[in-house]
Design a protein around this motif. Structure first.
Motif, PDB file in Angstrom:
ATOM      1  N   GLN A 152      -5.255 -22.384  45.769  1.00 14.53           N
ATOM      2  CA  GLN A 152      -5.601 -21.613  45.002  1.00 14.53           C
ATOM      3  C   GLN A 152      -5.970 -21.963  43.244  1.00 14.53           C
ATOM      4  N   MET A 153      -6.913 -21.745  42.677  1.00 10.41           N
ATOM      5  CA  MET A 153      -6.701 -22.148  40.876  1.00 10.41           C
ATOM      6  C   MET A 153      -6.297 -20.457  40.647  1.00 10.41           C
ATOM      7  N   MET A 154      -5.914 -20.666  39.726  1.00  7.00           N
ATOM      8  CA  MET A 154      -4.844 -19.483  38.567  1.00  7.00           C
ATOM      9  C   MET A 154      -6.257 -20.100  37.103  1.00  7.00           C
ATOM     10  N   CYS A 155      -6.839 -18.990  36.053  1.00  4.38           N
ATOM     11  CA  CYS A 155      -6.607 -19.336  34.873  1.00  4.38           C
ATOM     12  C   CYS A 155      -6.270 -18.183  33.776  1.00  4.38           C
ATOM     13  N   LEU A 156      -5.705 -19.157  32.926  1.00  2.00           N
ATOM     14  CA  LEU A 156      -5.416 -18.014  31.824  1.00  2.00           C
ATOM     15  C   LEU A 156      -5.927 -18.509  31.026  1.00  2.00           C
ATOM     16  N   GLU A 157      -6.538 -17.804  30.468  1.00  2.00           N
ATOM     17  CA  GLU A 157      -7.151 -17.484  28.935  1.00  2.00           C
ATOM     18  C   GLU A 157      -6.989 -16.489  28.048  1.00  2.00           C
ATOM     19  N   ALA A 158      -7.027 -16.509  26.408  1.00  2.00           N
ATOM     20  CA  ALA A 158      -7.351 -15.559  25.750  1.00  2.00           C
ATOM     21  C   ALA A 158      -7.840 -15.917  24.368  1.00  2.00           C
ATOM     22  N   SER A 159      -7.978 -14.933  23.544  1.00  2.00           N
ATOM     23  CA  SER A 159      -9.342 -15.094  22.638  1.00  2.00           C
ATOM     24  C   SER A 159      -9.035 -16.176  22.301  1.00  2.00           C
ATOM     25  N   VAL A 160     -10.184 -16.677  20.806  1.00  2.00           N
ATOM     26  CA  VAL A 160      -9.787 -17.317  20.132  1.00  2.00           C
ATOM     27  C   VAL A 160      -9.129 -16.686  18.816  1.00  2.00           C
ATOM     28  N   ASP A 161      -8.930 -16.051  18.226  1.00  9.79           N
ATOM     29  CA  ASP A 161      -8.548 -15.417  17.398  1.00  9.79           C
ATOM     30  C   ASP A 161      -6.840 -15.121  17.756  1.00  9.79           C
ATOM     31  N   VAL A 162      -6.629 -14.416  19.184  1.00  9.29           N
ATOM     32  CA  VAL A 162      -5.763 -14.388  19.303  1.00  9.29           C
ATOM     33  C   VAL A 162      -4.709 -15.721  19.726  1.00  9.29           C
ATOM     34  N   LEU A 163      -5.856 -16.782  19.788  1.00  8.68           N
ATOM     35  CA  LEU A 163      -4.549 -18.222  20.376  1.00  8.68           C
ATOM     36  C   LEU A 163      -4.303 -18.527  18.376  1.00  8.68           C
ATOM     37  N   LEU A 164      -4.702 -18.506  17.880  1.00 11.59           N
ATOM     38  CA  LEU A 164      -5.472 -18.620  17.122  1.00 11.59           C
ATOM     39  C   LEU A 164      -3.225 -17.965  15.752  1.00 11.59           C
ATOM     40  N   LYS A 165      -3.290 -16.768  15.645  1.00 11.19           N
ATOM     41  CA  LYS A 165      -2.306 -16.136  15.616  1.00 11.19           C
ATOM     42  C   LYS A 165      -1.171 -16.013  16.285  1.00 11.19           C
ATOM     43  N   ARG A 166      -1.059 -16.167  17.973  1.00 11.02           N
ATOM     44  CA  ARG A 166       0.310 -17.335  18.393  1.00 11.02           C
ATOM     45  C   ARG A 166       0.398 -18.575  17.380  1.00 11.02           C
ATOM     46  N   PHE A 167       0.008 -19.368  17.626  1.00 15.70           N
ATOM     47  CA  PHE A 167       0.227 -21.162  17.654  1.00 15.70           C
ATOM     48  C   PHE A 167       0.703 -21.340  16.116  1.00 15.70           C
ATOM     49  N   ARG A 168      -0.337 -20.563  14.864  1.00 14.99           N
ATOM     50  CA  ARG A 168       0.341 -19.335  13.852  1.00 14.99           C
ATOM     51  C   ARG A 168       1.873 -19.153  13.913  1.00 14.99           C
ATOM     52  N   THR A 169       1.798 -18.262  13.977  1.00 11.15           N
ATOM     53  CA  THR A 169       3.182 -17.761  14.283  1.00 11.15           C
ATOM     54  C   THR A 169       4.390 -18.614  15.362  1.00 11.15           C
ATOM     55  N   SER A 170       4.053 -19.280  15.756  1.00 10.70           N
ATOM     56  CA  SER A 170       4.794 -20.147  17.151  1.00 10.70           C
ATOM     57  C   SER A 170       5.146 -21.574  15.894  1.00 10.70           C
ATOM     58  N   ARG A 171       4.537 -21.830  14.928  1.00 11.77           N
ATOM     59  CA  ARG A 171       4.036 -22.986  14.398  1.00 11.77           C
ATOM     60  C   ARG A 171       4.643 -24.170  15.417  1.00 11.77           C
ATOM     61  N   ARG A 172       4.184 -24.199  16.563  1.00  9.18           N
ATOM     62  CA  ARG A 172       3.772 -24.921  17.519  1.00  9.18           C
ATOM     63  C   ARG A 172       2.598 -25.933  17.800  1.00  9.18           C
ATOM     64  N   GLY A 173       2.262 -27.059  18.062  1.00  3.86           N
ATOM     65  CA  GLY A 173       1.243 -28.162  17.317  1.00  3.86           C
ATOM     66  C   GLY A 173       0.437 -27.686  19.002  1.00  3.86           C
ATOM     67  N   HIS A 174      -1.248 -27.744  18.910  1.00  2.00           N
ATOM     68  CA  HIS A 174      -1.593 -27.804  20.226  1.00  2.00           C
ATOM     69  C   HIS A 174      -2.034 -28.611  20.712  1.00  2.00           C
ATOM     70  N   PRO A 175      -1.614 -29.278  21.544  1.00  2.00           N
ATOM     71  CA  PRO A 175      -1.924 -30.596  22.329  1.00  2.00           C
ATOM     72  C   PRO A 175      -2.915 -31.249  22.202  1.00  2.00           C
ATOM     73  N   VAL A 176      -4.816 -30.276  22.015  1.00  2.00           N
ATOM     74  CA  VAL A 176      -5.769 -30.942  21.909  1.00  2.00           C
ATOM     75  C   VAL A 176      -6.009 -31.275  20.489  1.00  2.00           C
ATOM     76  N   ALA A 177      -5.344 -30.058  19.892  1.00  2.00           N
ATOM     77  CA  ALA A 177      -5.340 -30.718  18.605  1.00  2.00           C
ATOM     78  C   ALA A 177      -5.019 -31.649  17.953  1.00  2.00           C
ATOM     79  N   THR A 178      -4.007 -32.053  18.311  1.00  2.00           N
ATOM     80  CA  THR A 178      -2.645 -33.222  17.614  1.00  2.00           C
ATOM     81  C   THR A 178      -3.880 -34.628  18.004  1.00  2.00           C
ATOM     82  N   ARG A 179      -4.322 -34.684  19.629  1.00  2.00           N
ATOM     83  CA  ARG A 179      -4.959 -35.544  19.454  1.00  2.00           C
ATOM     84  C   ARG A 179      -6.277 -35.972  19.448  1.00  2.00           C
ATOM     85  N   LYS A 180      -6.528 -35.046  19.604  1.00  2.00           N
ATOM     86  CA  LYS A 180      -8.613 -34.818  19.105  1.00  2.00           C
ATOM     87  C   LYS A 180      -8.925 -34.615  18.006  1.00  2.00           C
ATOM     88  N   PHE A 181      -8.836 -33.609  17.054  1.00  2.00           N
ATOM     89  CA  PHE A 181      -8.946 -33.002  16.247  1.00  2.00           C
ATOM     90  C   PHE A 181      -8.103 -33.153  15.176  1.00  2.00           C
TER      91      PHE A 181
END
Length: 294
Positions: free
Chosen positions: A88-117
């Motif tokens: 079985q496959m389970m997909c987790l997602e959230a809106s762009v605005d929510v994810l932006l807020k979560r990463f900025r609040t936690s101050r954790r790096g996004h794995p794709v942002a660091t590698r590609k962007f």
């Protein structure tokens, strides 16, 4: 049949919380499994069985270049192991605005942002959202975490994948001796020191409550029988309430003086009674060997 859940989705959408929930209901969980290792992992779990018969793995853009690769391998494995492994496959997602807020609040790096962007967080999130289209089209279960808490996410995962409602909360039944101290991890503690003590019977002194001779002696008392019935009735009443409240586990402890006879007897018999009710129970005797004479 082996059961494997493939967890994937957007960084920051709650994959870690989802895996915690799956572990709570008995799945063997592996995070960030490299995509080329997925089939090897499946084969290993199928051969070993036991605790690996229900497994969950996280595979996302950290370990594959495109989600189309993941879907292709997932489909091939479904066909190859049809009738042997339930995938079985389970997909987790959230809106762009929510994810932006979560990463900025936690101050954790996004794995794709660091590698590609070059650290561009919004570009990375939008890239991952676009990549996720092929996953959404093939996932068995899609969970949007934008408007829910981590606790609510865990509850939704548990209720979707749990085989029995009682699997949602593992129960540990343990025995201990008060002379060695009460267990700090216990949620409920029952004192057995008011019951007949086999320690003072020469033929039973060096036996323990895992043995029938000791159990028969302890349970020969009307007080023991009534105490047992009251405890099991209370636990059958409380356990569904604890599950509904979202408690991740319950530790029920039985104590006597040395943790060898009465507490062990009750831990054994209560465990069996709860197992008869299809509850997820493990049994642990902390001190039962400490007092034994050679």
């Amino acid at each position: 049949m082996m059961d494997l859940i493939l967890v994937t989705g957007m960084a920051g959408a709650g994959k870690t919380s989802a895996m915690d929930a799956l572990e709570d209901i008995g799945y063997y969980a592996v995070d960030n499994l490299p995509l080329p290792m997925l089939e090897h992992f499946l084969q290993l779990c199928r051969e070993k069985g036991g605790r690996y018969s229900r497994s969950a793995v996280v595979i996302d853009l950290r370990s594959c270049h495109r989600y189309s690769e993941l879907v292709e391998i997932y489909r091939n494995l479904q066909v190859k192991y049809q009738g042997e492994i339930q995938l079985q496959m389970m997909c987790l997602e959230a809106s762009v605005d929510v994810l932006l807020k979560r990463f900025r609040t936690s101050r954790r790096g996004h794995p794709v942002a660091t590698r590609k962007f070059e650290g561009d967080l919004e570009a990375a999130i939008r890239f991952e959202d676009n990549q996720l289209q092929v996953i959404r089209a093939n996932a068995d279960y899609i969970l949007d975490s934008s408007l829910i808490t981590a606790a609510q996410l865990k509850d939704q995962v548990k209720m979707h994948f749990v085989q029995r409602i009682t699997d949602a909360m593992p129960i540990q039944v343990m025995s201990f001796g008060f002379k060695y101290g009460a267990p700090m991890e216990a949620d409920l503690v029952y004192d057995m020191r008011c019951l007949p003590n086999p320690y003072y019977v020469d033929d039973l002194k060096n036996h323990t409550g895992v043995e029938k001779c000791v159990q028969d002696y302890v349970m020969d008392s009307d007080d023991s029988k009534e105490y047992f019935n009251k405890i099991t009735d209370m636990l059958k009443f409380l356990i569904p309430l604890y599950i509904r409240e979202g408690r991740p586990q319950l530790v029920v402890a039985f104590g006597c003086t040395g943790g060898q006879h009465r507490s062990v007897t009750f831990a054994e018999l209560v465990s069996q009674e709860l197992k008869n009710q299809n509850m997820h129970v493990s049994t642990h005797h902390r001190d039962y060997k400490k007092n034994r004479s050679n």
